[in-house]
Write a protein that holds these residues in place. Structure first.
Motif, PDB file in Angstrom:
ATOM      1  N   ALA A  79       0.826  -1.202   0.000  1.00 52.03           N
ATOM      2  CA  ALA A  79       0.000   0.000   0.000  1.00 52.03           C
ATOM      3  C   ALA A  79       0.863   1.255   0.000  1.00 52.03           C
ATOM      4  O   ALA A  79       0.547   2.240  -0.692  1.00 52.03           O
ATOM      5  N   VAL A  80       1.973   1.243   0.743  1.00 53.16           N
ATOM      6  CA  VAL A  80       2.873   2.402   0.775  1.00 53.16           C
ATOM      7  C   VAL A  80       3.510   2.616  -0.591  1.00 53.16           C
ATOM      8  O   VAL A  80       3.653   3.753  -1.050  1.00 53.16           O
ATOM      9  N   VAL A  81       3.883   1.527  -1.275  1.00 56.58           N
ATOM     10  CA  VAL A  81       4.426   1.642  -2.629  1.00 56.58           C
ATOM     11  C   VAL A  81       3.405   2.295  -3.550  1.00 56.58           C
ATOM     12  O   VAL A  81       3.742   3.174  -4.365  1.00 56.58           O
ATOM     13  N   ALA A  82       2.146   1.883  -3.428  1.00 55.63           N
ATOM     14  CA  ALA A  82       1.092   2.461  -4.272  1.00 55.63           C
ATOM     15  C   ALA A  82       0.930   3.960  -4.004  1.00 55.63           C
ATOM     16  O   ALA A  82       0.792   4.764  -4.936  1.00 55.63           O
ATOM     17  N   ILE A 117      -4.634   0.613  -2.594  1.00 62.57           N
ATOM     18  CA  ILE A 117      -3.920   0.187  -3.786  1.00 62.57           C
ATOM     19  C   ILE A 117      -4.745   0.432  -5.047  1.00 62.57           C
ATOM     20  O   ILE A 117      -4.247   0.963  -6.048  1.00 62.57           O
ATOM     21  N   VAL A 118      -6.017   0.053  -5.000  1.00 60.14           N
ATOM     22  CA  VAL A 118      -6.890   0.246  -6.166  1.00 60.14           C
ATOM     23  C   VAL A 118      -7.048   1.730  -6.474  1.00 60.14           C
ATOM     24  O   VAL A 118      -6.988   2.149  -7.646  1.00 60.14           O
ATOM     25  N   PHE A 119      -7.244   2.554  -5.445  1.00 61.30           N
ATOM     26  CA  PHE A 119      -7.403   3.999  -5.652  1.00 61.30           C
ATOM     27  C   PHE A 119      -6.163   4.602  -6.305  1.00 61.30           C
ATOM     28  O   PHE A 119      -6.254   5.326  -7.305  1.00 61.30           O
ATOM     29  N   CYS A 120      -5.000   4.296  -5.735  1.00 65.12           N
ATOM     30  CA  CYS A 120      -3.753   4.903  -6.237  1.00 65.12           C
ATOM     31  C   CYS A 120      -3.422   4.444  -7.645  1.00 65.12           C
ATOM     32  O   CYS A 120      -3.075   5.259  -8.512  1.00 65.12           O
ATOM     33  N   TYR A 121      -3.537   3.145  -7.895  1.00 60.88           N
ATOM     34  CA  TYR A 121      -3.177   2.644  -9.218  1.00 60.88           C
ATOM     35  C   TYR A 121      -4.213   3.008 -10.274  1.00 60.88           C
ATOM     36  O   TYR A 121      -3.873   3.138 -11.456  1.00 60.88           O
TER      37      TYR A 121
END
Length: 352
Positions: free
Chosen positions: A135-138, A225-229
């Motif tokens: 999640a932090v990577v995203a 993750i879904v939001f960021c990507y």
């Protein structure tokens, strides 16, 4: 073999199979081989698989950490997060996978209740640090490429703070079973341990703990993750349309799309089986199920110590070229320059 749910179990004991026996201690996973759950070949095959995860997971993650220590060029804010994930994976492979390798070889939890707690806690801690690191990577990719905060610059100290948060969140989720909110007990074929999401003993409040894990340790990071990507893909798509004649931009858009798809699939392979199985158990109390099925989510989560580094590290050209150079397979820095150029192209597509 089918099992029903038990509501009254001795301390540090597992659900006996079957429940209608008059001598339940004969099935204790801490005392005798669990031959009623599978053949010797199945147990030995699982032991071999866990040994493979131990060797490969330990090797690739140690190499990742060693490369970062040796090559200063790898010490970027994104790579700090990847190294944090490697440390978490190393914890799972050296303790979790190795313990399971030994226990599958003996066909029961030969290390006893204390060993079960240690294996369950370390596997949960390392797995959740790795999960939150994804999640932090995203978030890092979203901030750097999409630039939602304008000229905000994601620096090394931000990455270090993000890494620290992953351990805080992971400890908040993995410590409670050691202090009475749920507990760590043998699962599946009784040779690995995890939080108790099978029983309904009110003493441990297992259902509330499962709901907490599902919300805090699956739904929240997955939504992040879904939001960021999703925003990342939208930004890349808009940049590709605005620069339709730019071959490098079109190539960057395709590469990012491929990586995002692989990352999301990898996340789901790691954690969706556990989340789905646990929620099914909570919402279908009283229905029988095959205990051996619980081994599948455990294996998939432990296998993440191998395929997560492949997705997040070995697909990183800079990391890959440094690893090859460290083990003497390459003396060329050509891939590094290619990686730098590709990273520059991707980083420029965001709004100013």
């Amino acid at each position: 073999m089918k099992s029903s749910y038990a509501t009254e179990l001795p301390e540090d004991f597992w659900i006996p199979v079957p429940l209608d026996t008059n001598n339940i201690t004969a099935f204790s996973p801490y005392l005798v081989p669990q031959d009623h759950l599978g053949s010797t070949g199945v147990f030995y095959s699982m032991s071999a698989f866990m040994f493979f995860l131990f060797v490969m997971g330990t090797s690739v993650n140690v190499l990742t950490i060693a490369c970062t220590i040796q090559y200063k060029k790898l010490r970027s804010h994104l790579n700090y997060i990847l190294v944090n994930m490697a440390v978490a994976n190393l914890l799972v492979s050296t303790v979790g996978s190795f313990t399971c390798f030994v226990c599958f070889a003996f066909k029961y939890m030969v290390l006893g209740p204390l060993g079960c707690k240690i294996e369950g806690f370390t596997a949960a801690l390392g797995g959740m640090v790795s999960l939150w690191s994804l999640a932090v990577v995203a978030v890092e990719r979203w901030l750097v490429i999409c630039k939602p905060l304008g000229q905000f610059s994601f620096r090394n100290h931000h990455a270090i703070m993000g890494c620290a948060l992953t351990w805080v969140f992971a400890l908040a989720a993995s410590l409670p079973p050691l202090f009475g909110w749920s507990r760590f007990i043998p699962e599946g074929m009784q040779c690995s341990c995890g939080p108790d999401w099978y029983t309904t003993d009110n003493k441990y409040n297992n259902e509330s703990y499962v709901l907490f894990l599902f919300g805090f340790c699956f739904a929240v990071p997955f939504t992040t993750i879904v939001f960021c990507y999703s925003h990342l893909l939208f930004t890349m798509k808009m940049a590709a349309q605005a620069q339709a004649d730019s071959v490098s931009t079109q190539k960057a858009e395709k590469e990012v799309t491929r990586m995002v798809v692989i990352m999301v699939i990898g996340f789901l392979v790691c954690y969706l089986p556990y989340a789905t199985f646990a929620m099914w158990v909570v919402n279908n109390r009283g229905q029988s199920f095959d205990l051996r099925l619980a081994t599948i989510p455990s294996c998939l989560s432990k296998a993440s110590t191998v395929y997560n580094p492949v997705i997040y590290i070995l697909l990183n050209k800079q990391f890959r070229s440094s690893m090859m150079k460290m083990i003497g397979m390459s003396d060329s820095d050509g891939e590094e320059s290619t990686s730098t150029q590709s990273t520059t192209e991707i980083s420029k597509v965001g709004p100013a």
